[in-house]
Design a protein around this motif. Structure first.
Motif, short mmCIF file in Angstrom:
data_model
loop_
_atom_site.label_atom_id
_atom_site.label_comp_id
_atom_site.label_asym_id
_atom_site.label_seq_id
_atom_site.Cartn_x
_atom_site.Cartn_y
_atom_site.Cartn_z
N GLU A 88 0.21 13.59 -2.84
CA GLU A 88 1.21 14.36 -2.12
C GLU A 88 1.59 13.68 -0.80
OE1 GLU A 88 2.56 17.68 -2.71
OE2 GLU A 88 2.00 17.33 -4.78
N LEU A 89 2.03 12.44 -0.89
CA LEU A 89 2.39 11.73 0.33
C LEU A 89 3.57 12.39 1.03
CD1 LEU A 89 1.82 9.25 2.10
CD2 LEU A 89 3.45 7.98 0.71
N ARG A 114 13.64 6.73 0.10
CA ARG A 114 14.28 6.66 1.42
C ARG A 114 13.24 6.41 2.52
NH1 ARG A 114 17.79 11.70 2.54
NH2 ARG A 114 18.44 10.43 4.33
N MET A 115 12.06 7.02 2.37
CA MET A 115 11.00 6.80 3.34
C MET A 115 10.55 5.33 3.31
SD MET A 115 7.18 8.43 3.56
CE MET A 115 6.78 7.66 2.00
N ARG A 116 10.41 4.79 2.11
CA ARG A 116 9.99 3.40 1.98
C ARG A 116 11.04 2.46 2.56
NH1 ARG A 116 9.77 3.27 -3.08
NH2 ARG A 116 11.62 2.02 -3.53
N GLU A 117 12.31 2.73 2.28
CA GLU A 117 13.39 1.89 2.80
C GLU A 117 13.43 1.94 4.33
OE1 GLU A 117 16.74 3.52 0.81
OE2 GLU A 117 16.39 2.40 -1.05
N ALA A 118 13.24 3.13 4.89
CA ALA A 118 13.24 3.27 6.35
C ALA A 118 12.08 2.51 6.97
CB ALA A 118 13.18 4.75 6.73
N THR A 119 10.92 2.60 6.33
CA THR A 119 9.73 1.89 6.85
C THR A 119 9.92 0.39 6.76
OG1 THR A 119 8.32 3.74 6.15
CG2 THR A 119 7.23 1.65 6.60
N ALA A 138 0.83 -1.21 0.00
CA ALA A 138 0.00 0.00 0.00
C ALA A 138 0.87 1.25 0.00
CB ALA A 138 -0.94 -0.01 1.20
N LEU A 139 1.98 1.21 0.74
CA LEU A 139 2.89 2.35 0.78
C LEU A 139 3.55 2.57 -0.58
CD1 LEU A 139 4.37 4.56 2.37
CD2 LEU A 139 6.07 2.84 3.02
#
Length: 207
Positions: free
Chosen positions: A103-104, A188-193, A93-94
């Motif tokens: 605009e995530l 980077r946000m996806r990798e961190a999550t 979903a992310l």
């Protein structure tokens, strides 16, 4: 009739976006407390009563995509593949949200996160909406995986997911030039999550 309905919907969406754009601009230039609903309505060239047909309050303008994002996660749960685990669905979903053009991690998100640090009304709204989203998603996830998740584990997984996304964005959007490369920021946000949820990926039978 169909054509008229479509035109009406497009006009309504344009007006809604005009309200959001006007509010974001005014919040940046005059501050949150220095901007009134009347100011936003005037800048968007609508009446105050019309403003309230789109948003219930001034702070709601800062969360324009929240319902759509929650709906997207719920839809991902409903369209799950037989081989997908609960954590796989949340991460999918992310990824889909990142690629949808919403605009995530955009300017409105940046402004909202900054205001949430200093404006109690915005911080309270953010916490309320995250709690509501977490409850709704956890309930649907538990219903979809009754043999894997009880209420506590479902709540913990969803809380970890939403907390990881929010926490990563808080730091990433503080970096100079954060919005210069949205694709890199979202990656980077996806990798961190994904890193934060790794225990759920590796735990036997729980993810």
């Amino acid at each position: 009739m169909v054509g008229s309905s479509l035109l009406w919907e497009r006009k309504r969406e344009r007006t809604r976006q005009a309200v959001i754009d006007a509010a974001v601009d005014l919040f940046r230039r005059h501050g949150y407390e220095g901007t009134t609903v009347a100011d936003i309505a005037a800048a968007a060239e609508i009446g105050t009563r019309t403003f309230f047909s789109y948003f219930a309050s001034k702070e709601d303008v800062l969360f324009p995509e929240n319902d759509a994002r929650v709906a997207a996660v719920l839809a991902a749960i409903e369209t799950r593949r037989p081989d997908e685990r609960p954590v796989d669905i949340l991460l999918r979903a992310l990824r889909e949200a990142n690629g949808s053009g919403t605009e995530l991690a955009g300017p409105t998100t940046l402004l909202r996160l900054r205001l949430a640090r200093t404006v109690p009304a915005v911080r309270g709204k953010a916490l309320q909406m995250q709690a509501d989203a977490s409850t709704a998603i956890a309930r649907r996830l538990r219903a979809a995986f009754p043999d894997r998740l009880d209420a506590v584990r479902a709540a913990a997984l969803v809380g970890a997911f939403l907390g990881a996304v929010t926490g990563a964005l808080q730091v990433l959007l503080d970096e100079p030039g954060a919005l210069d490369d949205p694709g890199r920021l979202q990656r980077r946000m996806r990798e961190a999550t994904e890193s934060a949820l790794r225990p759920w990926v590796t735990a036997t039978g729980s993810g």
